[in-house]
Design a protein around this motif. Structure first.
Motif, PDB file in Angstrom:
ATOM      1  N   VAL A  11       5.943  -0.818  -8.498  1.00  0.00           N
ATOM      2  CA  VAL A  11       5.984  -2.217  -8.063  1.00  0.00           C
ATOM      3  C   VAL A  11       5.155  -3.056  -9.018  1.00  0.00           C
ATOM      4  O   VAL A  11       4.097  -2.624  -9.482  1.00  0.00           O
ATOM      5  CB  VAL A  11       5.485  -2.360  -6.608  1.00  0.00           C
ATOM      6  CG1 VAL A  11       4.084  -1.823  -6.431  1.00  0.00           C
ATOM      7  CG2 VAL A  11       5.582  -3.798  -6.127  1.00  0.00           C
ATOM      8  N   ILE A  12       5.663  -4.235  -9.305  1.00  0.00           N
ATOM      9  CA  ILE A  12       4.950  -5.221 -10.107  1.00  0.00           C
ATOM     10  C   ILE A  12       4.725  -6.436  -9.226  1.00  0.00           C
ATOM     11  O   ILE A  12       5.671  -6.938  -8.609  1.00  0.00           O
ATOM     12  CB  ILE A  12       5.747  -5.619 -11.364  1.00  0.00           C
ATOM     13  CG1 ILE A  12       6.023  -4.387 -12.226  1.00  0.00           C
ATOM     14  CG2 ILE A  12       4.990  -6.677 -12.166  1.00  0.00           C
ATOM     15  CD1 ILE A  12       6.948  -4.645 -13.401  1.00  0.00           C
ATOM     16  N   CYS A  13       3.490  -6.892  -9.147  1.00  0.00           N
ATOM     17  CA  CYS A  13       3.216  -8.062  -8.324  1.00  0.00           C
ATOM     18  C   CYS A  13       2.276  -9.003  -9.068  1.00  0.00           C
ATOM     19  O   CYS A  13       1.608  -8.614 -10.025  1.00  0.00           O
ATOM     20  CB  CYS A  13       2.619  -7.662  -6.975  1.00  0.00           C
ATOM     21  SG  CYS A  13       0.934  -7.059  -7.063  1.00  0.00           S
ATOM     22  N   LYS A  14       2.246 -10.226  -8.580  1.00  0.00           N
ATOM     23  CA  LYS A  14       1.376 -11.228  -9.203  1.00  0.00           C
ATOM     24  C   LYS A  14      -0.014 -11.176  -8.585  1.00  0.00           C
ATOM     25  O   LYS A  14      -0.177 -10.831  -7.399  1.00  0.00           O
ATOM     26  CB  LYS A  14       1.978 -12.617  -9.055  1.00  0.00           C
ATOM     27  CG  LYS A  14       3.249 -12.815  -9.858  1.00  0.00           C
ATOM     28  CD  LYS A  14       3.725 -14.250  -9.805  1.00  0.00           C
ATOM     29  CE  LYS A  14       4.960 -14.453 -10.694  1.00  0.00           C
ATOM     30  NZ  LYS A  14       5.447 -15.860 -10.668  1.00  0.00           N
ATOM     31  N   SER A  15      -0.992 -11.538  -9.359  1.00  0.00           N
ATOM     32  CA  SER A  15      -2.367 -11.562  -8.892  1.00  0.00           C
ATOM     33  C   SER A  15      -2.497 -12.455  -7.662  1.00  0.00           C
ATOM     34  O   SER A  15      -1.939 -13.553  -7.614  1.00  0.00           O
ATOM     35  CB  SER A  15      -3.273 -12.078 -10.015  1.00  0.00           C
ATOM     36  OG  SER A  15      -4.624 -11.990  -9.662  1.00  0.00           O
ATOM     37  N   GLY A  16      -3.187 -11.958  -6.647  1.00  0.00           N
ATOM     38  CA  GLY A  16      -3.392 -12.723  -5.424  1.00  0.00           C
ATOM     39  C   GLY A  16      -2.439 -12.375  -4.304  1.00  0.00           C
ATOM     40  O   GLY A  16      -2.671 -12.750  -3.150  1.00  0.00           O
ATOM     41  N   LEU A  79      -0.444   1.939   3.004  1.00  0.00           N
ATOM     42  CA  LEU A  79      -1.583   1.385   2.282  1.00  0.00           C
ATOM     43  C   LEU A  79      -1.186  -0.005   1.807  1.00  0.00           C
ATOM     44  O   LEU A  79      -0.173  -0.149   1.107  1.00  0.00           O
ATOM     45  CB  LEU A  79      -1.943   2.267   1.091  1.00  0.00           C
ATOM     46  CG  LEU A  79      -2.933   1.681   0.071  1.00  0.00           C
ATOM     47  CD1 LEU A  79      -4.320   1.545   0.684  1.00  0.00           C
ATOM     48  CD2 LEU A  79      -2.998   2.553  -1.186  1.00  0.00           C
ATOM     49  N   THR A  80      -1.937  -1.007   2.216  1.00  0.00           N
ATOM     50  CA  THR A  80      -1.679  -2.376   1.766  1.00  0.00           C
ATOM     51  C   THR A  80      -2.817  -2.819   0.857  1.00  0.00           C
ATOM     52  O   THR A  80      -3.976  -2.823   1.279  1.00  0.00           O
ATOM     53  CB  THR A  80      -1.549  -3.343   2.957  1.00  0.00           C
ATOM     54  OG1 THR A  80      -0.477  -2.914   3.809  1.00  0.00           O
ATOM     55  CG2 THR A  80      -1.252  -4.756   2.461  1.00  0.00           C
ATOM     56  N   VAL A  81      -2.472  -3.165  -0.359  1.00  0.00           N
ATOM     57  CA  VAL A  81      -3.446  -3.708  -1.301  1.00  0.00           C
ATOM     58  C   VAL A  81      -3.396  -5.222  -1.137  1.00  0.00           C
ATOM     59  O   VAL A  81      -2.389  -5.862  -1.468  1.00  0.00           O
ATOM     60  CB  VAL A  81      -3.115  -3.308  -2.743  1.00  0.00           C
ATOM     61  CG1 VAL A  81      -4.185  -3.847  -3.694  1.00  0.00           C
ATOM     62  CG2 VAL A  81      -2.980  -1.798  -2.869  1.00  0.00           C
ATOM     63  N   THR A  82      -4.456  -5.789  -0.603  1.00  0.00           N
ATOM     64  CA  THR A  82      -4.477  -7.226  -0.332  1.00  0.00           C
ATOM     65  C   THR A  82      -5.103  -7.985  -1.498  1.00  0.00           C
ATOM     66  O   THR A  82      -5.994  -7.468  -2.184  1.00  0.00           O
ATOM     67  CB  THR A  82      -5.268  -7.531   0.950  1.00  0.00           C
ATOM     68  OG1 THR A  82      -6.626  -7.129   0.752  1.00  0.00           O
ATOM     69  CG2 THR A  82      -4.689  -6.779   2.134  1.00  0.00           C
ATOM     70  N   GLU A  87      -7.149  -5.415 -12.046  1.00  0.00           N
ATOM     71  CA  GLU A  87      -7.923  -4.161 -12.037  1.00  0.00           C
ATOM     72  C   GLU A  87      -7.491  -3.198 -10.944  1.00  0.00           C
ATOM     73  O   GLU A  87      -7.931  -2.034 -10.919  1.00  0.00           O
ATOM     74  CB  GLU A  87      -9.424  -4.459 -11.914  1.00  0.00           C
ATOM     75  CG  GLU A  87      -9.797  -5.281 -10.698  1.00  0.00           C
ATOM     76  CD  GLU A  87      -9.912  -6.754 -11.028  1.00  0.00           C
ATOM     77  OE1 GLU A  87      -9.180  -7.235 -11.912  1.00  0.00           O
ATOM     78  OE2 GLU A  87     -10.743  -7.432 -10.389  1.00  0.00           O
ATOM     79  N   ASP A  88      -6.637  -3.667 -10.020  1.00  0.00           N
ATOM     80  CA  ASP A  88      -6.076  -2.778  -8.993  1.00  0.00           C
ATOM     81  C   ASP A  88      -4.857  -2.023  -9.510  1.00  0.00           C
ATOM     82  O   ASP A  88      -4.324  -1.147  -8.825  1.00  0.00           O
ATOM     83  CB  ASP A  88      -5.674  -3.580  -7.752  1.00  0.00           C
ATOM     84  CG  ASP A  88      -6.862  -4.260  -7.091  1.00  0.00           C
ATOM     85  OD1 ASP A  88      -6.698  -5.397  -6.599  1.00  0.00           O
ATOM     86  OD2 ASP A  88      -7.957  -3.661  -7.079  1.00  0.00           O
ATOM     87  N   GLY A 110       3.970   9.438  -5.792  1.00  0.00           N
ATOM     88  CA  GLY A 110       3.129   8.397  -6.359  1.00  0.00           C
ATOM     89  C   GLY A 110       3.816   7.058  -6.463  1.00  0.00           C
ATOM     90  O   GLY A 110       5.055   6.966  -6.506  1.00  0.00           O
ATOM     91  N   THR A 111       3.006   6.004  -6.489  1.00  0.00           N
ATOM     92  CA  THR A 111       3.481   4.630  -6.651  1.00  0.00           C
ATOM     93  C   THR A 111       2.697   3.985  -7.782  1.00  0.00           C
ATOM     94  O   THR A 111       1.472   3.931  -7.738  1.00  0.00           O
ATOM     95  CB  THR A 111       3.277   3.814  -5.362  1.00  0.00           C
ATOM     96  OG1 THR A 111       4.060   4.371  -4.307  1.00  0.00           O
ATOM     97  CG2 THR A 111       3.690   2.354  -5.588  1.00  0.00           C
ATOM     98  N   ARG A 112       3.422   3.519  -8.771  1.00  0.00           N
ATOM     99  CA  ARG A 112       2.784   2.849  -9.916  1.00  0.00           C
ATOM    100  C   ARG A 112       2.701   1.366  -9.608  1.00  0.00           C
ATOM    101  O   ARG A 112       3.734   0.699  -9.479  1.00  0.00           O
ATOM    102  CB  ARG A 112       3.607   3.067 -11.182  1.00  0.00           C
ATOM    103  CG  ARG A 112       3.087   2.360 -12.417  1.00  0.00           C
ATOM    104  CD  ARG A 112       1.879   3.054 -12.998  1.00  0.00           C
ATOM    105  NE  ARG A 112       2.152   4.443 -13.359  1.00  0.00           N
ATOM    106  CZ  ARG A 112       1.217   5.297 -13.719  1.00  0.00           C
ATOM    107  NH1 ARG A 112      -0.057   4.915 -13.754  1.00  0.00           N
ATOM    108  NH2 ARG A 112       1.534   6.529 -14.030  1.00  0.00           N
ATOM    109  N   LEU A 113       1.484   0.847  -9.450  1.00  0.00           N
ATOM    110  CA  LEU A 113       1.277  -0.573  -9.164  1.00  0.00           C
ATOM    111  C   LEU A 113       0.780  -1.286 -10.422  1.00  0.00           C
ATOM    112  O   LEU A 113      -0.211  -0.848 -11.026  1.00  0.00           O
ATOM    113  CB  LEU A 113       0.260  -0.765  -8.037  1.00  0.00           C
ATOM    114  CG  LEU A 113      -0.234  -2.204  -7.797  1.00  0.00           C
ATOM    115  CD1 LEU A 113       0.923  -3.094  -7.371  1.00  0.00           C
ATOM    116  CD2 LEU A 113      -1.345  -2.228  -6.763  1.00  0.00           C
ATOM    117  N   THR A 114       1.465  -2.348 -10.788  1.00  0.00           N
ATOM    118  CA  THR A 114       1.034  -3.191 -11.897  1.00  0.00           C
ATOM    119  C   THR A 114       0.849  -4.603 -11.384  1.00  0.00           C
ATOM    120  O   THR A 114       1.778  -5.189 -10.815  1.00  0.00           O
ATOM    121  CB  THR A 114       2.076  -3.189 -13.037  1.00  0.00           C
ATOM    122  OG1 THR A 114       2.272  -1.849 -13.487  1.00  0.00           O
ATOM    123  CG2 THR A 114       1.600  -4.053 -14.195  1.00  0.00           C
TER     124      THR A 114
END
Lengths: 116, 112
Positions: A11-16, A79-82, A87-88, A110-114
């Protein structure tokens, strides 16, 4: 047997923004699941232990308000990364123990988070 | 949980046996030896575990010394797909309780 799945695989997400990662035990019930994080060229680091029906136990240095863990059923932990920050960005991996085993754990892919 | 020591890297020729050592000199009587491996960009894969006796399954054999202070994971006929980081972990077998502590492992490179 003993298969664990994760979604999404990347998953690719924007900061915030926030991102939710699901971990499922497909052919067994898991009262306990674990969440790990792995940075490039490093080993796995345990983030938290997820217990069905109760609050997760976080490792020292892991912010519980940032990494929200919910283990609502015997086959699903999330797991929710808020408020994600760059750096996450990492490889997040979950695992589960077979209740009848002697401690061996089975891992998701695994999940690759960018975070951009 | 007891600490383990593994060589950082090893090479093995394809088709030959790969013998991966692990030292766990402070192991307690109720602690098991677990082996996992992680192929690049994948989640770790459980291989085998043992307490006192040698163990064998379809993936590998685990040889534990009589004093239990060291063990060897044996892949009898290594293939290119066995190239991975192999982790030796010692821990009390607490059923569904208890996390795994991963060290740096041994990076096994199987070469043609």
């Amino acid at each position: 047997g003993a298969v664990v799945s994760q979604h999404p695989s990347w998953v690719i997400c924007k900061s915030g923004t926030s991102v939710k990662i699901e971990c499922r035990s497909l052919d067994f019930q898991a009262t306990t699941m674990f969440w790990y994080r792995q940075f490039p060229k490093q080993s796995l680091m345990l983030m938290a232990t997820s217990n069905e029906g109760s609050k997760a136990t976080y490792e020292q240095g892991v912010e519980k308000d940032k990494f929200l863990i919910n283990h609502a059923s015997l086959t699903l932990s999330t797991l929710t990364v808020t408020s994600a920050h760059p750096e996450d960005s990492s490889f997040y991996i979950c695992s589960a123990s077979v209740p009848t085993g002697v401690g061996e754990q089975y891992f998701g892919p695994g999940t690759r988070l960018t975070v951009t | 949980d007891a600490k383990t020591t593994q060589p950082p890297s090893m090479d093995c020729a394809e088709g030959r046996a790969a013998n991966l050592p692990c030292n766990h000199s402070t192991i307690s009587g109720n602690e098991y030896v677990y082996w996992y491996r992680q192929i690049h960009s994948q989640g770790p894969q459980y291989i085998i575990h043992g307490l006192k006796n040698n163990e064998t399954n379809e993936m590998a054999s685990l040889i534990i010394t009589e004093d239990r202070k060291s063990s060897t994971l044996i892949l009898p006929h290594a293939t290119l797909r066995d190239t991975a980081v192999y982790y030796c972990i010692v821990r009390v077998g607490r059923g569904s309780q208890g996390n795994l502590i991963f060290g740096k492992g041994t990076k096994l490179s199987v070469k043609p």
